[in-house]
Scaffold this active site. Structure first.
Site, PDB file in Angstrom:
ATOM      1  N   HIS A 192       0.755  -1.658   0.448  1.00  0.00           N
ATOM      2  CA  HIS A 192      -0.046  -0.165  -0.189  1.00  0.00           C
ATOM      3  C   HIS A 192       1.044   1.318   0.104  1.00  0.00           C
ATOM      4  CE1 HIS A 192      -3.461   2.142   1.133  1.00  0.00           C
ATOM      5  NE2 HIS A 192      -2.453   3.459   2.025  1.00  0.00           N
ATOM      6  N   GLU A 193       1.838   1.677   1.189  1.00  0.00           N
ATOM      7  CA  GLU A 193       2.800   2.661   0.726  1.00  0.00           C
ATOM      8  C   GLU A 193       3.449   2.682  -0.015  1.00  0.00           C
ATOM      9  OE1 GLU A 193       2.278   4.928   2.948  1.00  0.00           O
ATOM     10  OE2 GLU A 193       0.960   3.775   4.346  1.00  0.00           O
ATOM     11  N   HIS A 235       1.733   4.189  -3.308  1.00  0.00           N
ATOM     12  CA  HIS A 235       2.055   5.793  -2.876  1.00  0.00           C
ATOM     13  C   HIS A 235       3.366   6.148  -3.492  1.00  0.00           C
ATOM     14  CE1 HIS A 235      -1.442   6.108  -0.954  1.00  0.00           C
ATOM     15  NE2 HIS A 235      -1.526   5.735   0.301  1.00  0.00           N
TER      16      HIS A 235
END
Length: 220
Positions: free
Chosen positions: A71-72, A75
């Site tokens: 998820h990170e 980004h």
């Protein structure tokens, strides 16, 4: 490819500090979710020290840990694509809170964030924010065949990995799309309300649908 001060993968550079923070977040979240799924308390910690407990910790690292980690990274990938200088930084206080909350039977996980700098449009900010939940939905789809295979071959371990992988990723996507505070949803709404509405509806419906269809019995 290794560099003198970190690692470069497919043109994406990770500094030594960032790699360390990603590793700390991955391990802490793996422990927190393993304790949570074991019911919390001292008994859960003691259980995780057994051979079976170590296996359950590995399951948490492969499901919850990977869900938050990618998820990170998502980004970061999109931020770099828009010319940003972007790095993940772990929030050690929140990681500690995740482990402590798991000890008392619930879990609140906010491992850190990707910090980036540079000028961006509202659309670019929205794309960066949406990347994390989008990857989690994709991971949920990836874990689904593992869940189905576990049921087909009567493998409780494979079914557990698949079910938790699907449930955690879909829930993480839906939760992060809530348009509140520092969550991704607020940034997505600031860019496009229709995109946010569709994204949130899909992830929330998929989460509820999977759990109600029987996934909860294998994930929990």
């Amino acid at each position: 490819m290794s560099t003198r001060s970190g690692l470069e993968v497919a043109g994406l550079r990770f500094s030594e500090t960032e790699l360390r923070d990603l590793l700390i977040a991955w391990l802490a979240l793996g422990v927190a979710f393993a304790v949570f799924f074991e019911g919390g308390g001292v008994a859960a910690v003691t259980g995780l020290l057994s051979p079976t407990g170590v296996l359950l910790l590995v399951v948490s690292l492969l499901t919850a840990g990977v869900a938050f980690l990618l998820h990170e990274v998502a980004h970061k990938v999109v931020a770099v694509r828009y010319g940003q200088i972007a790095e993940f930084r772990a929030d050690r206080g929140m990681l500690f809170l995740a482990v402590m909350s798991a000890m008392i039977g619930f879990i609140f996980a906010a491992p850190g964030a990707v910090h980036h700098r540079g000028r961006l449009t509202a659309e670019e900010h929205g794309h960066i924010a949406l990347a994390g939940p989008a990857v989690n939905v994709a991971l949920g789809v990836v874990f689904l065949p593992a869940f189905a295979a576990g049921l087909a071959v009567s493998s409780p371990l494979l079914a557990l990995i698949g079910a938790r992988g699907v449930a955690i990723n879909l829930f993480l996507a839906a939760f992060n799309l809530i348009p509140y505070g520092p969550l991704d949803g607020k940034t997505v709404v600031g860019w496009s309300k229709p995109v946010w509405a569709v994204s949130f509806a899909v992830s929330a419906a998929a989460t509820v649908g999977f759990l109600m269809a029987g996934g909860a019995a294998y994930a929990l």
